[in-house]
Design a protein around this motif. Sequence first.
Motif, short mmCIF file in Angstrom:
data_model
loop_
_atom_site.label_atom_id
_atom_site.label_comp_id
_atom_site.label_asym_id
_atom_site.label_seq_id
_atom_site.Cartn_x
_atom_site.Cartn_y
_atom_site.Cartn_z
N LEU A 158 9.18 41.51 46.06
CA LEU A 158 9.23 41.88 47.47
C LEU A 158 9.95 43.20 47.57
O LEU A 158 11.06 43.36 47.06
CB LEU A 158 9.96 40.81 48.29
CG LEU A 158 10.10 41.08 49.79
CD1 LEU A 158 8.74 41.29 50.45
CD2 LEU A 158 10.85 39.94 50.46
N GLY A 159 9.31 44.19 48.17
CA GLY A 159 9.88 45.52 48.26
C GLY A 159 9.27 46.44 47.21
O GLY A 159 8.34 46.06 46.50
N SER A 160 9.81 47.63 47.14
CA SER A 160 9.29 48.62 46.21
C SER A 160 9.35 48.14 44.77
O SER A 160 10.34 47.53 44.35
CB SER A 160 10.08 49.92 46.33
OG SER A 160 9.91 50.47 47.62
N ILE A 161 8.30 48.42 44.06
CA ILE A 161 8.21 48.00 42.66
C ILE A 161 9.06 48.89 41.78
O ILE A 161 9.06 50.11 41.93
CB ILE A 161 6.73 48.08 42.17
CG1 ILE A 161 5.86 47.12 42.97
CG2 ILE A 161 6.62 47.78 40.69
CD1 ILE A 161 4.38 47.31 42.71
N LYS A 162 9.76 48.28 40.85
CA LYS A 162 10.44 49.01 39.78
C LYS A 162 9.43 49.02 38.63
O LYS A 162 9.21 47.99 37.99
CB LYS A 162 11.73 48.32 39.40
CG LYS A 162 12.76 48.32 40.52
CD LYS A 162 13.95 47.46 40.17
CE LYS A 162 14.96 47.40 41.27
NZ LYS A 162 14.51 46.72 42.48
N PHE A 163 8.80 50.16 38.39
CA PHE A 163 7.67 50.21 37.48
C PHE A 163 8.02 49.91 36.02
O PHE A 163 7.19 49.38 35.29
CB PHE A 163 6.91 51.53 37.63
CG PHE A 163 6.02 51.50 38.84
CD1 PHE A 163 4.73 51.02 38.74
CD2 PHE A 163 6.49 51.91 40.08
CE1 PHE A 163 3.91 50.96 39.86
CE2 PHE A 163 5.68 51.85 41.20
CZ PHE A 163 4.38 51.38 41.08
N ASP A 164 9.26 50.21 35.61
CA ASP A 164 9.66 49.84 34.24
C ASP A 164 9.66 48.31 34.11
O ASP A 164 9.19 47.77 33.11
CB ASP A 164 11.05 50.39 33.90
CG ASP A 164 11.04 51.90 33.74
OD1 ASP A 164 9.94 52.47 33.49
OD2 ASP A 164 12.12 52.52 33.86
N GLU A 165 10.18 47.63 35.13
CA GLU A 165 10.20 46.17 35.13
C GLU A 165 8.78 45.61 35.19
O GLU A 165 8.44 44.66 34.48
CB GLU A 165 11.00 45.68 36.34
CG GLU A 165 11.09 44.17 36.47
CD GLU A 165 11.85 43.72 37.72
OE1 GLU A 165 11.81 42.51 37.98
OE2 GLU A 165 12.45 44.55 38.43
N LEU A 166 7.93 46.20 36.03
CA LEU A 166 6.55 45.75 36.14
C LEU A 166 5.81 45.90 34.81
O LEU A 166 5.14 44.98 34.37
CB LEU A 166 5.81 46.50 37.24
CG LEU A 166 4.32 46.19 37.41
CD1 LEU A 166 4.10 44.70 37.71
CD2 LEU A 166 3.71 47.06 38.48
N ARG A 167 5.98 47.04 34.16
CA ARG A 167 5.32 47.25 32.86
C ARG A 167 5.76 46.19 31.86
O ARG A 167 4.96 45.67 31.09
CB ARG A 167 5.60 48.65 32.35
CG ARG A 167 4.74 49.72 33.00
CD ARG A 167 5.04 51.12 32.43
NE ARG A 167 4.15 52.09 33.00
CZ ARG A 167 4.35 52.70 34.17
NH1 ARG A 167 5.42 52.44 34.89
NH2 ARG A 167 3.47 53.59 34.61
N GLN A 168 7.04 45.88 31.86
CA GLN A 168 7.57 44.86 30.97
C GLN A 168 6.98 43.49 31.35
O GLN A 168 6.58 42.72 30.49
CB GLN A 168 9.10 44.83 31.03
CG GLN A 168 9.73 43.85 30.08
CD GLN A 168 11.24 43.91 30.16
OE1 GLN A 168 11.83 44.43 31.11
NE2 GLN A 168 11.88 43.36 29.14
N ASP A 169 6.94 43.19 32.64
CA ASP A 169 6.44 41.90 33.10
C ASP A 169 4.95 41.72 32.89
O ASP A 169 4.47 40.59 32.86
CB ASP A 169 6.78 41.70 34.59
CG ASP A 169 8.27 41.55 34.83
OD1 ASP A 169 9.00 41.20 33.88
OD2 ASP A 169 8.70 41.80 35.97
N LEU A 170 4.22 42.81 32.72
CA LEU A 170 2.79 42.68 32.47
C LEU A 170 2.53 41.92 31.17
O LEU A 170 1.44 41.38 30.97
CB LEU A 170 2.11 44.05 32.46
CG LEU A 170 1.98 44.70 33.84
CD1 LEU A 170 1.46 46.12 33.70
CD2 LEU A 170 1.10 43.88 34.76
N GLY A 171 3.52 41.86 30.31
CA GLY A 171 3.42 41.07 29.08
C GLY A 171 3.35 39.57 29.38
O GLY A 171 2.95 38.78 28.54
N LEU A 172 3.74 39.16 30.60
CA LEU A 172 3.66 37.76 31.00
C LEU A 172 2.22 37.32 31.23
O LEU A 172 1.92 36.13 31.23
CB LEU A 172 4.44 37.53 32.31
CG LEU A 172 5.94 37.82 32.32
CD1 LEU A 172 6.48 37.74 33.73
CD2 LEU A 172 6.66 36.84 31.39
N LEU A 173 1.36 38.28 31.48
CA LEU A 173 -0.02 37.93 31.85
C LEU A 173 -0.85 37.59 30.68
O LEU A 173 -1.14 37.85 29.74
CB LEU A 173 -0.67 39.08 32.64
CG LEU A 173 0.03 39.43 33.94
CD1 LEU A 173 -0.66 40.59 34.64
CD2 LEU A 173 0.06 38.26 34.87
#
Length: 173
Positions: A158-173
């Motif tokens: 919720l709110g602006s994405i922290k893209f470093d965190e998002l890139r890391q979390d893409l490993g969850l998919l």
Amino acid sequence: MKRNIFIFVPIAILFCVIGVYFGVQRHTPASPESVAVASLLAQEIPDASGKSTALSQWKGKPLVVNFWATWCAPCVEEMPELNALQAEIAAKNIQIVGIGIDSADNIAKFAEKYKISYPLYVAGTGATALLRQFGNQSGGLPFTVLIGRDGQVKKMYLGSIKFDELRQDLGLL
């Protein structure tokens, strides 16, 4: 009388066994998030060009679903980076999908102006019901949901994405 007992006792025992069987069975209700994913993928909404599209086409594919609006400054600010991220993750078969809470005209103009390469859909104010199904009761934007290939919500932002965190979390998919 004895004859009636021989008939009714086995019937009573049978009903008790059936009752115990169904009472012991544990039916796991679907999580609210999986219900929200099913609801999202059941939608048929127009894309930025006005063509009605079934979101079920994304079923079984890892998704980054971004709820946004043209009037939301943080949403607009993160769109170019989401656009660049789509180019990065396309080879991993991960898809970004934008769900716009705005008018079709505004979304179409925005998509054209900023050359957004991932699909943008026009959900209008109806998208707020989807937000709430995902647990975003305030309806705050931007709101982003990571959905795995299995249809399960892996993470929400919720709110602006922290893209470093998002890139890391893409490993969850």
